[in-house]
Design a protein around this motif. Structure first.
Motif, PDB file in Angstrom:
ATOM      1  N   ILE A   1       0.858  -1.191   0.000  1.00 25.02           N
ATOM      2  CA  ILE A   1       0.000   0.000   0.000  1.00 25.02           C
ATOM      3  C   ILE A   1       0.891   1.236   0.000  1.00 25.02           C
ATOM      4  CG2 ILE A   1      -1.810   1.238   1.257  1.00 25.02           C
ATOM      5  CD1 ILE A   1      -2.602  -1.582   0.192  1.00 25.02           C
TER       6      ILE A   1
ATOM      7  N   TYR B   1      -2.425   7.056   1.357  1.00 25.58           N
ATOM      8  CA  TYR B   1      -3.238   7.109   2.564  1.00 25.58           C
ATOM      9  C   TYR B   1      -4.704   6.786   2.255  1.00 25.58           C
ATOM     10  CZ  TYR B   1      -4.934   8.575   7.113  1.00 25.58           C
ATOM     11  OH  TYR B   1      -5.512   8.587   8.353  1.00 25.58           O
TER      12      TYR B   1
ATOM     13  N   GLU C   1      -5.870   4.746  -0.057  1.00 28.62           N
ATOM     14  CA  GLU C   1      -5.966   3.296  -0.202  1.00 28.62           C
ATOM     15  C   GLU C   1      -5.906   2.625   1.176  1.00 28.62           C
ATOM     16  OE1 GLU C   1      -3.830  -0.180  -2.879  1.00 28.62           O
ATOM     17  OE2 GLU C   1      -2.714   1.653  -2.470  1.00 28.62           O
ATOM     18  N   PHE C   2      -5.001   3.087   2.008  1.00 26.62           N
ATOM     19  CA  PHE C   2      -4.846   2.562   3.364  1.00 26.62           C
ATOM     20  C   PHE C   2      -6.153   2.694   4.142  1.00 26.62           C
ATOM     21  CE2 PHE C   2      -3.954   3.615   7.819  1.00 26.62           C
ATOM     22  CZ  PHE C   2      -3.340   2.443   8.238  1.00 26.62           C
ATOM     23  N   LYS C   3      -6.734   3.886   4.151  1.00 27.47           N
ATOM     24  CA  LYS C   3      -7.963   4.127   4.917  1.00 27.47           C
ATOM     25  C   LYS C   3      -9.121   3.290   4.383  1.00 27.47           C
ATOM     26  CE  LYS C   3      -8.285   6.239   8.148  1.00 27.47           C
ATOM     27  NZ  LYS C   3      -7.976   5.759   9.521  1.00 27.47           N
TER      28      LYS C   3
ATOM     29  N   ALA D   1      -1.414  -3.989   9.516  1.00 27.97           N
ATOM     30  CA  ALA D   1      -0.573  -3.121   8.697  1.00 27.97           C
ATOM     31  C   ALA D   1       0.868  -3.296   9.159  1.00 27.97           C
ATOM     32  CB  ALA D   1      -1.017  -1.666   8.836  1.00 27.97           C
TER      33      ALA D   1
ATOM     34  N   ILE E   1      -1.336  -6.158   5.153  1.00 28.93           N
ATOM     35  CA  ILE E   1      -0.825  -5.239   4.139  1.00 28.93           C
ATOM     36  C   ILE E   1       0.567  -4.771   4.542  1.00 28.93           C
ATOM     37  CG2 ILE E   1      -3.103  -4.482   3.339  1.00 28.93           C
ATOM     38  CD1 ILE E   1      -2.810  -1.993   5.103  1.00 28.93           C
TER      39      ILE E   1
ATOM     40  N   ILE F   1       3.491  -1.704   4.242  1.00 31.85           N
ATOM     41  CA  ILE F   1       3.698  -0.287   3.984  1.00 31.85           C
ATOM     42  C   ILE F   1       5.180   0.012   4.133  1.00 31.85           C
ATOM     43  CG2 ILE F   1       3.168   2.061   4.725  1.00 31.85           C
ATOM     44  CD1 ILE F   1       0.591   0.189   5.934  1.00 31.85           C
TER      45      ILE F   1
ATOM     46  N   ILE G   1       1.160   8.000   5.286  1.00 34.64           N
ATOM     47  CA  ILE G   1       0.592   6.975   6.172  1.00 34.64           C
ATOM     48  C   ILE G   1       1.395   6.913   7.470  1.00 34.64           C
ATOM     49  CG2 ILE G   1       0.002   4.540   6.462  1.00 34.64           C
ATOM     50  CD1 ILE G   1      -0.128   4.351   3.367  1.00 34.64           C
TER      51      ILE G   1
ATOM     52  N   GLU H   1      -0.311   7.794  11.029  1.00 31.72           N
ATOM     53  CA  GLU H   1      -0.486   6.664  11.950  1.00 31.72           C
ATOM     54  C   GLU H   1       0.558   6.662  13.064  1.00 31.72           C
ATOM     55  OE1 GLU H   1      -3.262   4.685  11.843  1.00 31.72           O
ATOM     56  OE2 GLU H   1      -3.776   6.192  10.337  1.00 31.72           O
TER      57      GLU H   1
END
Length: 105
Positions: A6, A9, A11-13, A25, A56, A58, A66, A70
Motif C-alpha cells: 500500500i 493514505y 488506499e490505506f484508509k 498493517a 498489508i 507499507i 501513512i 499513523e
C-alpha cells in the motif's frame, strides 16, 4: 513478500475501514535489517491468517503520509485495526507465533 503493498493514505484508509475483517498493517523499510529478517515470519503469518485477517505492507520510505498520520516511530511495526480503529501495535522483530499471541489472533 506475499503481502499487498500500500502506498497511498486513501488506499490505506479504505482497506482499514473496509469491513469487519482485522487488518494488520506491517510497516517496513528496504534498508531495515530486522524488517528483512522478519519477512519470512510475515509470510508464514499471512498464510496462517487467511480468512481471519488481511495483511498489508507499507514501506515507510514510499508512504510517508501513512507513517505520519499513523504515528509510526520505528520499523518494523505491526498495527492491528478492527472496524477502522487501531486495536494494538507491536514493534521490533518478532516470530509469527509471537505476533499472533501479542495481537490475540
Amino acid at each position: 513478500m506475499k503481502l499487498e503493498s500500500i502506498k497511498t493514505y486513501e488506499e490505506f484508509k479504505s482497506i482499514v475501514k473496509g469491513d469487519d475483517e482485522i487488518v494488520l498493517a506491517c510497516f517496513t523499510a528496504e534498508w531495515c535489517e530486522p524488517c528483512k529478517a522478519m519477512k519470512e515470519e510475515l509470510d508464514v503469518l499471512h498464510d496462517e491468517l487467511q480468512g481471519v485477517a488481511r495483511m498489508i505492507a507499507i514501506d515507510i520510505d514510499e508512504a510517508k503520509e501513512i507513517v505520519l498520520k499513523e504515528d509510526v516511530q520505528g520499523v518494523p511495526t505491526i498495527i492491528s485495526y478492527k472496524k477502522g480503529k487501531e486495536k494494538d501495535r507491536i514493534g521490533g522483530y518478532k516470530k509469527a507465533a509471537s505476533v499472533r499471541k501479542l495481537l490475540k489472533l
